[in-house]
Design an enzyme around this catalytic site. Structure first.
Site, PDB file in Angstrom:
ATOM      1  CG  LEU A   1     -53.391  -9.753 -16.155  1.00 14.51           C
ATOM      2  CD1 LEU A   1     -54.939  -9.695 -15.874  1.00 14.51           C
ATOM      3  CD2 LEU A   1     -52.913 -11.115 -16.651  1.00 14.51           C
TER       4      LEU A   1
ATOM      5  CB  THR B   1     -53.907  -7.075 -22.632  1.00 18.74           C
ATOM      6  OG1 THR B   1     -53.061  -8.099 -23.418  1.00 18.74           O
ATOM      7  CG2 THR B   1     -54.546  -7.463 -21.597  1.00 18.74           C
TER       8      THR B   1
ATOM      9  CB  SER C   1     -50.658 -17.773 -22.163  1.00 14.93           C
ATOM     10  OG  SER C   1     -51.351 -17.727 -23.527  1.00 14.93           O
TER      11      SER C   1
ATOM     12  CE  LYS D   1     -46.440 -15.492 -20.843  1.00 11.94           C
ATOM     13  NZ  LYS D   1     -46.339 -15.011 -19.442  1.00 11.94           N
TER      14      LYS D   1
ATOM     15  CG  ASP E   1     -35.685  -3.589 -17.951  1.00 11.43           C
ATOM     16  OD1 ASP E   1     -36.228  -4.832 -18.536  1.00 11.43           O
ATOM     17  OD2 ASP E   1     -35.099  -3.101 -18.626  1.00 11.43           O
TER      18      ASP E   1
ATOM     19  CE1 TYR F   1     -46.970 -14.211 -24.095  1.00  9.95           C
ATOM     20  CE2 TYR F   1     -49.071 -15.333 -24.985  1.00  9.95           C
ATOM     21  CZ  TYR F   1     -48.357 -14.695 -24.089  1.00  9.95           C
ATOM     22  OH  TYR F   1     -49.168 -14.121 -22.679  1.00  9.95           O
TER      23      TYR F   1
END
Length: 272
Positions: A16, A223, A149, A192, A67, A188
């Site tokens: 993305l 992705t 997300s 988010k 990073d 995840y």
């Protein structure tokens, strides 16, 4: 001639992030696009690929090594951008990761995987944002974007009225240990959701400074984030990542001004 707006996108050499760079580079508006990448070589490869795909552009491209798991790397990126540009108009916190399969496959313990997920998706993003605020405040029209997300919505965590919700929210069979899920998302989704709250706090903290803040929910995109593979994701309804890149460009170009401080989808405000 108006000065180019300076845009820094983390995790921009692939997925993305790359599509956001591509969308902005193809805009008639002029940007100085700073492509954030953990690897300078991968960043330069992404720029070379994009230039081959695009005949001409009003914008400029350069790589910034960063990073977000490393405070030292974040500080060096800040110093480099401050020295060269003196300000930042748009910060797009795109860098993120999903370590669910690494946990399932034993690469990380449960604690290691969850801590790494929170470190990348929330803590590292927060440290980078905090570091770069002084440069944003030197812009006449600063934008701060966080990539969230669609799976982060707690209001949709118990919906079953569409295939995507049934896949995400169905319960496994009784018994322990549970079978491996084809698309595990627990850590995840949790990170988010945490990112969404963090966005609201940055919107609160920077409101009187005139910084415009959003969480961008780009949709179900094909992705490499989850390690499933783009083709398999497309088979279950994932869209071209370019759609997400265009959505990010629309926000950067002022098309969602009324929805600041919200988690937004391309066609609606995402429920919390």
């Amino acid at each position: 001639m108006a000065a180019k707006r300076i845009v820094f996108i983390t995790g921009a050499n692939t997925g993305l992030g790359y599509e956001a760079v591509k969308a902005l580079y193809n805009s008639p508006n002029a940007y100085e696009i700073l492509l954030g990448s953990r690897s300078v070589d991968k960043g330069e490869t992404a720029i070379s690929t994009l230039k081959k795909e695009t005949a001409q552009s009003a914008s400029s491209l350069s790589t910034v090594q960063v990073d977000i798991e490393s405070d030292d790397s974040i500080t060096k990126a800040f110093d480099a951008i401050a020295a060269k540009h003196g300000k930042l108009d748009v910060l797009i916190n795109n860098a993120g990761a999903n370590f669910e399969r690494d946990i399932q496959d034993g690469k990380f313990s449960l604690r290691e995987g969850w801590m790494k997920s929170w470190n990348v998706n929330v803590a590292g993003t927060n440290v980078l944002t905090s570091t770069f605020v002084p440069l944003l405040l030197k812009s006449q029209d600063p934008y701060l974007l966080f990539i969230t997300s669609g799976t982060s919505s707690m209001g949709e965590a118990q919906r079953f009225d569409a295939d995507i919700f049934r896949r995400l929210n169905q319960s496994p069979a009784a018994g322990w240990p549970k079978a491996k899920e084809p698309n595990p998302t627990m850590s995840y989704r949790s990170t988010k959701a945490g990112l969404n709250m963090m966005m609201t706090q940055w919107e609160r903290v920077l409101k009187e400074d005139g910084v415009k803040v959003w969480a961008i929910s780009p949709g179900f995109l094909a992705t490499g984030l989850a390690g499933i593979g783009a083709e398999k994701l497309k088979q279950i309804g994932a869209q071209d990542p370019a759609i997400g890149g265009q959505f990010i460009r629309d926000v950067v170009e002022g098309k969602r001004e009324a929805d600041r401080g919200k988690a937004i989808r391309s066609d609606m405000i995402q429920p919390w």
